[in-house]
Write an enzyme that holds these catalytic residues in place. Structure first.
Site, short mmCIF file in Angstrom:
data_model
loop_
_atom_site.label_atom_id
_atom_site.label_comp_id
_atom_site.label_asym_id
_atom_site.label_seq_id
_atom_site.Cartn_x
_atom_site.Cartn_y
_atom_site.Cartn_z
N TYR A 98 0.83 -1.21 0.00
CA TYR A 98 0.00 0.00 0.00
C TYR A 98 0.87 1.26 0.00
O TYR A 98 0.67 2.18 -0.79
CB TYR A 98 -0.89 -0.06 1.23
CG TYR A 98 -1.85 1.09 1.39
CD1 TYR A 98 -3.03 1.14 0.65
CD2 TYR A 98 -1.60 2.11 2.31
CE1 TYR A 98 -3.93 2.19 0.82
CE2 TYR A 98 -2.50 3.16 2.49
CZ TYR A 98 -3.66 3.19 1.74
OH TYR A 98 -4.55 4.23 1.90
N SER A 99 1.88 1.28 0.89
CA SER A 99 2.74 2.47 1.00
C SER A 99 3.50 2.72 -0.29
O SER A 99 3.69 3.87 -0.70
CB SER A 99 3.74 2.31 2.16
OG SER A 99 3.04 2.10 3.36
P1 NAP Z 1 -13.45 2.69 1.11
O1 NAP Z 1 -14.37 3.25 2.11
O2 NAP Z 1 -13.06 1.26 1.19
O3 NAP Z 1 -14.07 2.98 -0.35
C1 NAP Z 1 -13.34 2.56 -1.48
C2 NAP Z 1 -14.05 3.03 -2.73
O4 NAP Z 1 -13.21 2.68 -3.85
C3 NAP Z 1 -15.39 2.36 -2.95
O5 NAP Z 1 -16.22 3.26 -3.63
C4 NAP Z 1 -15.03 1.19 -3.88
O6 NAP Z 1 -16.10 0.74 -4.69
C5 NAP Z 1 -13.96 1.84 -4.73
N1 NAP Z 1 -13.04 0.87 -5.34
C6 NAP Z 1 -12.26 -0.03 -4.71
N2 NAP Z 1 -11.57 -0.74 -5.62
C7 NAP Z 1 -11.94 -0.27 -6.84
C8 NAP Z 1 -11.60 -0.60 -8.17
N3 NAP Z 1 -10.70 -1.58 -8.45
N4 NAP Z 1 -12.18 0.08 -9.18
C9 NAP Z 1 -13.09 1.06 -8.93
N5 NAP Z 1 -13.46 1.42 -7.68
C10 NAP Z 1 -12.89 0.75 -6.65
O7 NAP Z 1 -12.06 3.47 1.09
P2 NAP Z 1 -11.72 4.93 1.65
O8 NAP Z 1 -11.27 4.80 3.04
O9 NAP Z 1 -12.77 5.88 1.29
O10 NAP Z 1 -10.42 5.25 0.79
C11 NAP Z 1 -10.48 6.05 -0.38
C12 NAP Z 1 -9.07 6.41 -0.79
O11 NAP Z 1 -8.44 7.12 0.28
C13 NAP Z 1 -8.18 5.21 -1.08
O12 NAP Z 1 -7.33 5.50 -2.14
C14 NAP Z 1 -7.40 5.05 0.20
O13 NAP Z 1 -6.17 4.42 -0.02
C15 NAP Z 1 -7.23 6.49 0.61
N6 NAP Z 1 -6.95 6.68 2.03
C16 NAP Z 1 -7.84 6.28 2.97
C17 NAP Z 1 -7.53 6.47 4.31
C18 NAP Z 1 -8.47 6.08 5.42
O14 NAP Z 1 -8.04 6.14 6.58
N7 NAP Z 1 -9.68 5.69 5.14
C19 NAP Z 1 -6.30 7.06 4.66
C20 NAP Z 1 -5.43 7.45 3.67
C21 NAP Z 1 -5.75 7.26 2.34
P3 NAP Z 1 -16.93 -0.62 -4.31
O15 NAP Z 1 -17.59 -0.35 -2.99
O16 NAP Z 1 -17.89 -0.78 -5.43
O17 NAP Z 1 -15.88 -1.70 -4.22
#
Ligand code: NAP
Length: 248
Positions: A156-157
């Site tokens: 991931y990192s």
């Molecule tokens: P989340 O709640 O798990 O939501 C992920 C979203 O991405 C969902 O809409 C999912 O759609 C979609 N997705 C996953 N795989 C996909 C693919 N292969 N193609 C198209 N859509 C896809 O995640 P989140 O926490 O909101 O994270 C969003 C972003 O922020 C990510 O890039 C994550 O790395 C980054 N981030 C998050 C955090 C945190 O603490 N939450 C911290 C730092 C960075 P489905 O539901 O249809 O699968």
């Protein structure tokens, strides 16, 4: 960019979490929005409905960001329906955590294919048209794990650090064409991605955050909306951390 009236934004991973919050913030600010997601149709319909209440057009479709053709089709369809793209936000991302000694090839490749290839696919699909129109703003969602590293998240990192290098390079390439490219690096944000954590782990982490709480997806959505707005028109190549101070 002059203002956000009748402008078009694309968001990957817009059905849940941070991507959903970006869709809502952009719709609130007057963008017509197209977003893609991987599988959760019901969540996507709900987001379309909520964002549509701001009086803008909101469309969505399934498109796996790891699949270049699927992303190109998503972009083409969005442009046909809504018009040329002014802003692109890459929020789709996954984790497959494991210490490296236990990591298998699938865990490595799934994360790289989604998190890093996904950013390449969307940016590649929108950049030429932005260059021709000499306008555009791109925000790629990285992570503090990409800046500082995180144990059991080498896969991931690596992708999140890659997104920073990618965004800075692209910012240098396309600045003269009037396009801005920035990365946002969130800390712990309370979404499904961190929901798997047990109570003790959450408490332990919260204690290490100076602001003593996890972030809200809406707070990241607001930052992204700011970055694509005219208020940020001198910001490019930046990595904006939104992390409650966890990295200081
Ligand atoms: P989340 O709640 O798990 O939501 C992920 C979203 O991405 C969902 O809409 C999912 O759609 C979609 N997705 C996953 N795989 C996909 C693919 N292969 N193609 C198209 N859509 C896809 O995640 P989140 O926490 O909101 O994270 C969003 C972003 O922020 C990510 O890039 C994550 O790395 C980054 N981030 C998050 C955090 C945190 O603490 N939450 C911290 C730092 C960075 P489905 O539901 O249809 O699968």
């Amino acid at each position: 960019m002059q203002d956000n009236t009748s402008r078009v934004a694309l968001v990957t991973g817009g059905s849940r979490g941070i991507g959903r919050a970006c869709v809502l913030a952009l719709a609130r600010d007057g963008f017509d929005v197209a977003f893609c997601y991987r599988a959760d149709d019901e969540a996507a319909r709900q987001v379309e409905k909520e964002a549509g209440q701001f009086g803008v057009r909101v469309v969505s479709r399934r498109a796996d960001v790891a699949d270049g053709q699927a992303v190109r089709s998503f972009v083409e369809e969005a442009e046909d329906t809504l018009g040329p793209v002014d802003a692109a936000v890459t929020a789709a991302g996954i984790t497959r955590d494991n210490p490296l000694v236990l990591m298998d090839d699938d865990q490595w490749h799934q994360v790289v294919d989604t998190n890093l290839d996904g950013v390449y696919h969307l940016c590649r699909a929108v950049v030429f048209s932005m260059m021709k129109r000499r306008t555009g703003a791109i925000v790629n969602i990285s992570s503090v794990a990409g800046v500082y590293g995180h144990a059991s998240q080498s896969n991931y990192s690596a992708t999140k650090a890659g997104i920073i290098g990618f965004s800075r390079s692209l910012a240098k390439e396309v600045g003269r064409s009037g396009i801005r490219v920035n990365a946002v690096a969130p800390g712990f944000i309370d979404t499904d991605m961190v929901a798997a954590m047990n109570d003790k782990a959450r408490k332990d982490i919260t204690r290490t955050i100076p602001l003593r709480r996890m972030g809200r997806a809406e707070e990241v959505g607001d930052l992204v909306a700011y970055l694509v707005s005219d208020k940020a028109e001198y910001i490019t190549g930046s990595v904006l951390q939104i992390d409650g101070g966890i990295t200081i």
